[in-house]
Write a protein that holds these residues in place. Sequence first.
Motif, PDB file in Angstrom:
ATOM      1  N   THR A 125       0.829  -1.209   0.000  1.00 22.43           N
ATOM      2  CA  THR A 125       0.000   0.000   0.000  1.00 22.43           C
ATOM      3  C   THR A 125       0.861   1.256   0.000  1.00 22.43           C
ATOM      4  OG1 THR A 125      -1.774  -1.149   1.189  1.00 22.43           O
ATOM      5  CG2 THR A 125      -1.806   1.255   1.219  1.00 22.43           C
ATOM      6  N   MET A 126       1.904   1.266   0.830  1.00 23.24           N
ATOM      7  CA  MET A 126       2.767   2.442   0.904  1.00 23.24           C
ATOM      8  C   MET A 126       3.604   2.612  -0.367  1.00 23.24           C
ATOM      9  SD  MET A 126       4.083   2.633   4.873  1.00 23.24           S
ATOM     10  CE  MET A 126       4.960   1.074   4.818  1.00 23.24           C
ATOM     11  N   THR A 127       4.236   1.528  -0.813  1.00 22.64           N
ATOM     12  CA  THR A 127       5.166   1.660  -1.936  1.00 22.64           C
ATOM     13  C   THR A 127       4.449   1.921  -3.256  1.00 22.64           C
ATOM     14  OG1 THR A 127       5.192  -0.752  -2.177  1.00 22.64           O
ATOM     15  CG2 THR A 127       6.934   0.244  -0.841  1.00 22.64           C
ATOM     16  N   ILE A 128       3.312   1.248  -3.496  1.00 18.78           N
ATOM     17  CA  ILE A 128       2.607   1.468  -4.758  1.00 18.78           C
ATOM     18  C   ILE A 128       1.995   2.864  -4.798  1.00 18.78           C
ATOM     19  CG2 ILE A 128       0.617   0.730  -6.137  1.00 18.78           C
ATOM     20  CD1 ILE A 128       1.283  -2.125  -5.430  1.00 18.78           C
ATOM     21  N   SER A 129       1.499   3.334  -3.662  1.00 17.33           N
ATOM     22  CA  SER A 129       0.975   4.699  -3.621  1.00 17.33           C
ATOM     23  C   SER A 129       2.075   5.707  -3.944  1.00 17.33           C
ATOM     24  CB  SER A 129       0.380   4.986  -2.235  1.00 17.33           C
ATOM     25  OG  SER A 129      -0.681   4.111  -1.943  1.00 17.33           O
ATOM     26  N   LEU A 130       3.243   5.514  -3.358  1.00 20.20           N
ATOM     27  CA  LEU A 130       4.362   6.421  -3.630  1.00 20.20           C
ATOM     28  C   LEU A 130       4.839   6.286  -5.072  1.00 20.20           C
ATOM     29  CD1 LEU A 130       6.339   5.954  -0.292  1.00 20.20           C
ATOM     30  CD2 LEU A 130       5.163   8.022  -1.034  1.00 20.20           C
ATOM     31  N   SER A 131       4.862   5.061  -5.613  1.00 19.18           N
ATOM     32  CA  SER A 131       5.287   4.859  -7.003  1.00 19.18           C
ATOM     33  C   SER A 131       4.345   5.563  -7.969  1.00 19.18           C
ATOM     34  CB  SER A 131       5.353   3.365  -7.329  1.00 19.18           C
ATOM     35  OG  SER A 131       6.325   2.712  -6.547  1.00 19.18           O
ATOM     36  N   LEU A 132       3.038   5.477  -7.706  1.00 18.24           N
ATOM     37  CA  LEU A 132       2.072   6.171  -8.557  1.00 18.24           C
ATOM     38  C   LEU A 132       2.243   7.686  -8.456  1.00 18.24           C
ATOM     39  CD1 LEU A 132      -1.138   4.033  -7.913  1.00 18.24           C
ATOM     40  CD2 LEU A 132       0.296   4.059  -9.971  1.00 18.24           C
ATOM     41  N   LEU A 133       2.582   8.161  -7.266  1.00 18.68           N
ATOM     42  CA  LEU A 133       2.835   9.593  -7.098  1.00 18.68           C
ATOM     43  C   LEU A 133       4.049  10.028  -7.905  1.00 18.68           C
ATOM     44  CD1 LEU A 133       2.127  12.265  -5.678  1.00 18.68           C
ATOM     45  CD2 LEU A 133       3.583  11.529  -3.761  1.00 18.68           C
ATOM     46  N   VAL A 134       5.097   9.190  -7.899  1.00 14.80           N
ATOM     47  CA  VAL A 134       6.296   9.500  -8.684  1.00 14.80           C
ATOM     48  C   VAL A 134       5.980   9.490 -10.178  1.00 14.80           C
ATOM     49  CG1 VAL A 134       8.601   8.661  -9.313  1.00 14.80           C
ATOM     50  CG2 VAL A 134       7.889   8.671  -6.917  1.00 14.80           C
ATOM     51  N   ARG A 135       5.189   8.510 -10.633  1.00 17.99           N
ATOM     52  CA  ARG A 135       4.784   8.461 -12.049  1.00 17.99           C
ATOM     53  C   ARG A 135       4.004   9.715 -12.438  1.00 17.99           C
ATOM     54  NH1 ARG A 135       4.425   3.329 -14.766  1.00 17.99           N
ATOM     55  NH2 ARG A 135       5.442   1.689 -13.562  1.00 17.99           N
ATOM     56  N   TRP A 136       3.085  10.139 -11.563  1.00 13.34           N
ATOM     57  CA  TRP A 136       2.315  11.352 -11.834  1.00 13.34           C
ATOM     58  C   TRP A 136       3.233  12.560 -11.920  1.00 13.34           C
ATOM     59  CZ3 TRP A 136       1.852  15.845  -8.980  1.00 13.34           C
ATOM     60  CH2 TRP A 136       0.900  16.754  -9.440  1.00 13.34           C
ATOM     61  N   LEU A 137       4.236  12.610 -11.023  1.00 12.65           N
ATOM     62  CA  LEU A 137       5.181  13.724 -11.039  1.00 12.65           C
ATOM     63  C   LEU A 137       5.969  13.756 -12.346  1.00 12.65           C
ATOM     64  CD1 LEU A 137       6.553  16.054  -9.498  1.00 12.65           C
ATOM     65  CD2 LEU A 137       8.140  14.365  -8.533  1.00 12.65           C
ATOM     66  N   GLU A 138       6.394  12.585 -12.816  1.00 11.57           N
ATOM     67  CA  GLU A 138       7.131  12.521 -14.084  1.00 11.57           C
ATOM     68  C   GLU A 138       6.265  13.012 -15.239  1.00 11.57           C
ATOM     69  OE1 GLU A 138       8.436   8.544 -14.600  1.00 11.57           O
ATOM     70  OE2 GLU A 138       9.893   8.609 -12.978  1.00 11.57           O
ATOM     71  N   MET A 139       4.997  12.572 -15.292  1.00  9.44           N
ATOM     72  CA  MET A 139       4.110  13.009 -16.371  1.00  9.44           C
ATOM     73  C   MET A 139       3.811  14.498 -16.278  1.00  9.44           C
ATOM     74  SD  MET A 139       1.377   9.873 -16.867  1.00  9.44           S
ATOM     75  CE  MET A 139       0.796   9.940 -15.163  1.00  9.44           C
ATOM     76  N   PHE A 140       3.659  14.995 -15.050  1.00  5.62           N
ATOM     77  CA  PHE A 140       3.386  16.421 -14.863  1.00  5.62           C
ATOM     78  C   PHE A 140       4.556  17.271 -15.345  1.00  5.62           C
ATOM     79  CE2 PHE A 140       3.900  20.190 -12.148  1.00  5.62           C
ATOM     80  CZ  PHE A 140       2.722  20.871 -12.447  1.00  5.62           C
ATOM     81  N   MET A 141       5.783  16.858 -14.990  1.00  5.94           N
ATOM     82  CA  MET A 141       6.959  17.622 -15.399  1.00  5.94           C
ATOM     83  C   MET A 141       7.170  17.534 -16.903  1.00  5.94           C
ATOM     84  SD  MET A 141       9.581  16.769 -12.267  1.00  5.94           S
ATOM     85  CE  MET A 141      10.782  17.942 -12.871  1.00  5.94           C
ATOM     86  N   ALA A 142       6.907  16.358 -17.506  1.00 13.30           N
ATOM     87  CA  ALA A 142       7.034  16.221 -18.967  1.00 13.30           C
ATOM     88  C   ALA A 142       6.005  17.088 -19.686  1.00 13.30           C
ATOM     89  CB  ALA A 142       6.877  14.750 -19.363  1.00 13.30           C
ATOM     90  N   ARG A 143       4.782  17.139 -19.154  1.00 17.39           N
ATOM     91  CA  ARG A 143       3.728  17.953 -19.762  1.00 17.39           C
ATOM     92  C   ARG A 143       4.063  19.443 -19.640  1.00 17.39           C
ATOM     93  NH1 ARG A 143      -0.176  16.676 -16.601  1.00 17.39           N
ATOM     94  NH2 ARG A 143      -0.478  14.646 -17.591  1.00 17.39           N
ATOM     95  N   ARG A 144       4.635  19.819 -18.506  1.00 22.47           N
ATOM     96  CA  ARG A 144       4.987  21.229 -18.315  1.00 22.47           C
ATOM     97  C   ARG A 144       6.135  21.644 -19.220  1.00 22.47           C
ATOM     98  NH1 ARG A 144       7.325  23.245 -12.615  1.00 22.47           N
ATOM     99  NH2 ARG A 144       9.118  22.128 -13.493  1.00 22.47           N
ATOM    100  N   ASP A 145       7.076  20.718 -19.459  1.00 15.51           N
ATOM    101  CA  ASP A 145       8.203  21.041 -20.339  1.00 15.51           C
ATOM    102  C   ASP A 145       7.744  21.229 -21.789  1.00 15.51           C
ATOM    103  OD1 ASP A 145       9.935  20.928 -18.224  1.00 15.51           O
ATOM    104  OD2 ASP A 145      10.585  18.866 -18.593  1.00 15.51           O
ATOM    105  N   ARG A 146       6.691  20.478 -22.196  1.00 15.73           N
ATOM    106  CA  ARG A 146       6.201  20.605 -23.564  1.00 15.73           C
ATOM    107  C   ARG A 146       5.581  21.977 -23.798  1.00 15.73           C
ATOM    108  NH1 ARG A 146       4.371  15.121 -23.026  1.00 15.73           N
ATOM    109  NH2 ARG A 146       2.256  15.861 -22.603  1.00 15.73           N
ATOM    110  N   PHE A 147       5.015  22.544 -22.750  1.00 15.50           N
ATOM    111  CA  PHE A 147       4.358  23.835 -22.899  1.00 15.50           C
ATOM    112  C   PHE A 147       5.237  24.975 -22.423  1.00 15.50           C
ATOM    113  CE2 PHE A 147       0.837  20.798 -22.622  1.00 15.50           C
ATOM    114  CZ  PHE A 147       0.131  21.145 -23.760  1.00 15.50           C
TER     115      PHE A 147
END
Length: 263
Positions: free
Chosen positions: A241-263
């Motif tokens: 529960t702890m590790t998968i929640s944190l992993s999903l948060l890291v994935r979201w952070l990566e997508m957020f930063m990639a989306r921000r760099d595109r714009f």
Amino acid sequence: MLARMPWWLLAVGLLFVLGFWAITADETYADIFQKLSGGVLTTLWVTLVAFGLATILGLLIALARTSNIRVLREIATFYVEIIRGIPILVFLFYIAFVGAPALVAAFNWVVGPLIQLGWMEPATIRGFDFVWRAILALTICYSAFIAEIFRAGIQAVGRGQVEAARSLGLSRFQCFRLVIMPQALRTILPPLGNDFVSMVKDSALVSALGVQDITQLGKLHASSSFQFFETYNVVAFVYLTMTISLSLLVRWLEMFMARRDRF
């Protein structure tokens, strides 16, 4: 939206629902979870403190590795290579039973005059709690890995940008704070988040020192009740529960930063 959801995430969600149902509906699982709940706080405390200290120490080591002063580079490289070459469990035992007594002896030697005057009591090894010995060991181990993350992020910034900033009259500190670090963070944050997830899992090793974390409480309960299957199911569920929640948060952070760099 459901059709685009990864199958592995659906399987994880199903496991979480089954685990949550077992803990709430089965008295045995509910009792085990209640007894392990205190270990969750210990696990989070050890992880957060150790990771925070390791990040600070890792940044200092990375700055030394990228320094123009050769002595600093050699010392930092020696530190990183030695620490990364020792298994975490071995280093945990070394710090707990070799490093900690040496630190206590060194402290007593430094404050020796104060002890002789009666102004201070000599420190004892029993006063060095095993939780802090575990935190110290995890800090040193992970600082070597985090230093490499910082070094890669810093060196990913183009040399020309640094030279341009220096030519504009910025000091080395201003150049690092205003030019290097903001760009390096894009490279640093995702692997730094992954290291945090790894530390949550590796914190289970502190149970070898008797620290009352999730794993240690699970071990004690299983050995006293012989409910090994149920106990370690709950232990695995809590860590997942702890590790998968944190992993999903890291994935979201990566997508957020990639989306921000595109714009």
